[in-house]
Scaffold this active site. Structure first.
Site, mmCIF file in Angstrom:
data_model
loop_
_atom_site.group_PDB
_atom_site.id
_atom_site.type_symbol
_atom_site.label_atom_id
_atom_site.label_comp_id
_atom_site.label_asym_id
_atom_site.label_seq_id
_atom_site.Cartn_x
_atom_site.Cartn_y
_atom_site.Cartn_z
ATOM 1 N N CYS A 8 0.858 -1.193 0.000
ATOM 2 C CA CYS A 8 0.000 0.000 0.000
ATOM 3 C C CYS A 8 0.889 1.236 0.000
ATOM 4 O O CYS A 8 2.103 1.124 -0.217
ATOM 5 C CB CYS A 8 -0.981 -0.018 1.172
ATOM 6 S SG CYS A 8 -0.206 -0.001 2.800
ATOM 7 N N ARG A 14 -3.165 -0.594 5.569
ATOM 8 C CA ARG A 14 -3.801 -1.669 4.800
ATOM 9 C C ARG A 14 -2.908 -2.871 4.533
ATOM 10 O O ARG A 14 -3.345 -4.022 4.728
ATOM 11 C CB ARG A 14 -4.327 -1.117 3.458
ATOM 12 C CG ARG A 14 -5.494 -0.186 3.612
ATOM 13 C CD ARG A 14 -5.740 0.586 2.332
ATOM 14 N NE ARG A 14 -4.588 1.445 2.027
ATOM 15 C CZ ARG A 14 -4.457 2.179 0.939
ATOM 16 N NH1 ARG A 14 -5.405 2.132 0.010
ATOM 17 N NH2 ARG A 14 -3.398 2.944 0.762
ATOM 18 N N ASP A 123 -8.436 3.876 1.884
ATOM 19 C CA ASP A 123 -7.300 4.089 2.778
ATOM 20 C C ASP A 123 -7.789 4.669 4.100
ATOM 21 O O ASP A 123 -8.223 5.817 4.160
ATOM 22 C CB ASP A 123 -6.319 5.050 2.114
ATOM 23 C CG ASP A 123 -5.002 5.121 2.871
ATOM 24 O OD1 ASP A 123 -4.967 4.703 4.054
ATOM 25 O OD2 ASP A 123 -4.015 5.577 2.276
HETATM 26 P P1 4NP Z 1 -1.653 2.853 4.135
HETATM 27 O O1 4NP Z 1 -2.146 4.273 4.720
HETATM 28 O O2 4NP Z 1 -1.169 3.132 2.728
HETATM 29 O O3 4NP Z 1 -2.870 1.999 4.143
HETATM 30 O O4 4NP Z 1 -0.562 2.384 5.072
HETATM 31 C C1 4NP Z 1 -1.346 5.432 4.737
HETATM 32 C C2 4NP Z 1 -0.443 5.612 5.763
HETATM 33 C C3 4NP Z 1 0.334 6.756 5.810
HETATM 34 C C4 4NP Z 1 0.206 7.703 4.810
HETATM 35 C C5 4NP Z 1 -0.688 7.504 3.775
HETATM 36 C C6 4NP Z 1 -1.451 6.358 3.730
HETATM 37 N N1 4NP Z 1 0.991 8.888 4.853
HETATM 38 O O5 4NP Z 1 0.750 9.789 4.030
HETATM 39 O O6 4NP Z 1 1.910 8.987 5.693
#
Ligand code: 4NP
Length: 155
Positions: A8, A14, A123
């Site tokens: 992800c 995720r 997300d």
């Molecule tokens: P993930 O969610 O892709 O599901 O782990 C996110 C976690 C952190 C960030 C974006 C999405 N971020 O911008 O730091």
């Protein structure tokens, strides 16, 4: 041995949810030694950080621990190392292809494809809703395991 990398954007919400849920699913079927399962980020934003409390708490409801996991970034070498590189949404797929180059061996998938859907998995970093994301990831992981049990020898 089937090697699966869930991917992800940040590797704190995720893809670790998919990693530890899928590890639990295969362990419950006595298949843990048939798989190598991990997760990674397309971005560098969260490298070294632990799993988001929303994912940690959601999985804890089902007795699944994420202890010790910290975020790592996808590398080009992962394309050779893994059999399946599985993103959560279309932007992940674009970013995966940017990092690994072309998908010449057809290893790159979006998780809900295994459940017959082109849908993205939302997300929870943005939505705050870890329940909806868990339901989608559970659906995708269940379908992925069924697919592998049906189609792959050695499982
Ligand atoms: P993930 O969610 O892709 O599901 O782990 C996110 C976690 C952190 C960030 C974006 C999405 N971020 O911008 O730091």
């Amino acid at each position: 041995m089937i090697k699966i990398l869930f991917i992800c954007l940040g590797n704190i919400c995720r893809s670790p949810m998919a990693e530890f849920l899928f590890k639990d699913m295969v362990a419950k079927r006595g298949l843990a030694d048939k798989f190598y399962i991990a997760s990674a980020a397309t971005s560098s934003y969260e490298i070294g950080n632990p799993v988001h409390p929303g994912t940690r708490n959601k999985l804890a409801q089902y007795g699944i621990s994420v202890a010790g996991k910290t975020a790592v970034q996808l590398t080009k070498a992962d394309y050779d190392k893994y059999d399946y590189l599985i993103g959560m949404e279309s932007s992940n797929i674009r970013n995966i292809l940017r990092i690994v180059g072309s998908d010449s061996r057809h290893k790159v998938y979006k998780l809900l494809q295994f459940a017959g859907s082109e849908r993205d998995i939302a997300d929870p970093w943005y939505t705050g809703n870890f329940d909806v994301t868990y339901n989608d990831i559970h659906e995708g992981c269940t379908a992925l395991l069924e697919y592998l049990l049906k189609n792959k020898t050695g499982v």
